[in-house]
Design an enzyme around this catalytic site. Structure first.
Site, PDB file in Angstrom:
ATOM      1  CE  LYS A  35      -0.398   0.046   5.052  1.00 58.51           C
ATOM      2  NZ  LYS A  35      -1.315   0.092   6.205  1.00 58.51           N
ATOM      3  CE1 TYR A 253      14.030  31.463   5.355  1.00 60.25           C
ATOM      4  CE2 TYR A 253      14.202  29.102   4.936  1.00 60.25           C
ATOM      5  CZ  TYR A 253      14.050  30.398   4.472  1.00 60.25           C
ATOM      6  OH  TYR A 253      13.910  30.634   3.127  1.00 60.25           O
TER       7      TYR A 253
END
Length: 356
Positions: A35, A253
């Site tokens: 899956k 950042y």
């Protein structure tokens, strides 16, 4: 030249991991769970590496049809069953096995016009309280299915919420035994953790997922270190820039990292838009030219920064392993507060994939 990041899928590792599964559960048949696009590895790319399995288990009809159209003739199991009554026409056409977890699905089977009966996996709610019939409801559901001409073999199916715990199967197995009382049918209960650690749950079919791809169902690599499992996916890139920091300089950042002394850092072409976890903190392990080091500063969309103090030889073009054989995906996931499953499945479409 293309951006240097690449995900490499080791086909031999997939074959080897399936062999480890068979050794762990020698009396059971194997549903290889593919899956989520084979846990991010690419179903179309990797299914043939798992072709010695007894069946494939997945969620989407589209992926099941892809397997059929590429030549897979053995069983395919739809783990969540069908979502609309009309889906039964495709299940019939492509000869799929479907789970049944709700009364509306039984009614849909009763009303469908099929070319031949289909195999059913009757889902038992073992206490996880996701899909499935409660134990006291299972016998009635089984009897309804058994009475339908559209139904061939019925297998009892269940899932476990805490199979990584040595005692995690005691209560669920009691519920399953209650559900199965008076019924004679095969069972498929074992996920990856059960396949490795709970032989009492193996029964007729095991359903390994994460271990086929070489990661731990517990999220801790040490738990499978002696199992022989091998990582199938390596995410690697290169250093594309070097910065010489002075004491007090910040990185990235928010200046989430500050140098305490002169320090050399490498800028790596990999970021959260590639599937690397944005919340990976300072200290998340990474390998540069085979030397273990760590992430420093915030992960940005396209880049991360790493400490080059342990690897003074590193420079522009040095190879960086984000996860793979040396840096286990479970280690990266644990540092970032998630699980290896998520990192595999989150590999971004922009990352080139190659087979080895």
């Amino acid at each position: 030249m293309s951006r240097p990041i690449v995900a490499t899928i080791n086909q031999q590792a997939l074959r080897h991991n399936l062999a480890v599964v068979r050794q762990a559960a020698p009396a059971s048949r194997v549903w290889s769970v593919v899956k989520a696009n084979a846990y991010g590895h690419g179903l179309a790319r990797v299914w043939q590496s798992l072709a010695t399995t007894d069946g494939f288990a997945l969620l989407n009809l589209e992926e099941a049809i892809l397997l059929r159209e590429q030549g897979w003739k053995k069983p395919i199991l739809l783990l969540e069953g069908f979502f609309q009554p009309d889906d039964l026409h495709l299940i019939d056409r492509y000869r799929l096995t479907t789970s049944v977890h709700s009364n509306w699905q039984i009614k849909a089977l009763a009303n469908a016009t099929l070319s031949a009966p289909i195999d059913i996996y009757l889902k038992v709610n073992s206490g996880m309280n996701r899909l499935g019939f409660r134990p006291e409801q299972v016998n009635a559901a089984w009897q309804k299915l058994r009475a339908l001409n559209n139904v061939a073999e019925i297998t009892l199916m269940a899932h476990f919420a805490d199979a990584e715990n040595p005692d995690g199967l005691i209560a669920p197995l009691q519920r399953i035994e209650q559900a199965a009382e008076g019924l004679t049918c095969p069972r498929s209960l074992a996920n990856s953790a059960c396949t490795l650690w709970h032989p009492e749950a193996h029964y007729d079919w095991v359903r390994p997922g994460i271990i086929l791809y070489g990661a731990s169902p517990s999220g801790d690599w040490q738990d499978i270190a002696s199992s022989g499992l091998t990582p199938a996916m390596t995410l690697s890139s290169e250093i594309i820039g070097i910065q010489q920091l002075r004491a007090g300089d910040g990185v990235g950042y928010g200046y989430r990292y500050h140098a305490t002394q002169a320090q050399r850092i490498g800028v790596v072409a990999c970021g959260y838009a590639d599937g690397y976890p944005r919340h990976a903190p300072n200290g998340t392990p990474v390998s540069v030219d085979g030397v273990m080091t760590q992430v420093v500063g915030a992960v940005s969309m396209d880049m991360i920064t790493v400490d080059l103090t342990p690897c003074p030889q590193a420079g522009i073009g040095s190879r960086v392993e984000l996860w793979g054989e040396q840096v286990k995906i479970d280690q990266v996931a644990k540092a970032a507060g998630t699980v290896g499953y998520e990192l595999m499945c989150a590999l971004a479409p922009r990352v080139p994939v190659q087979l080895s």
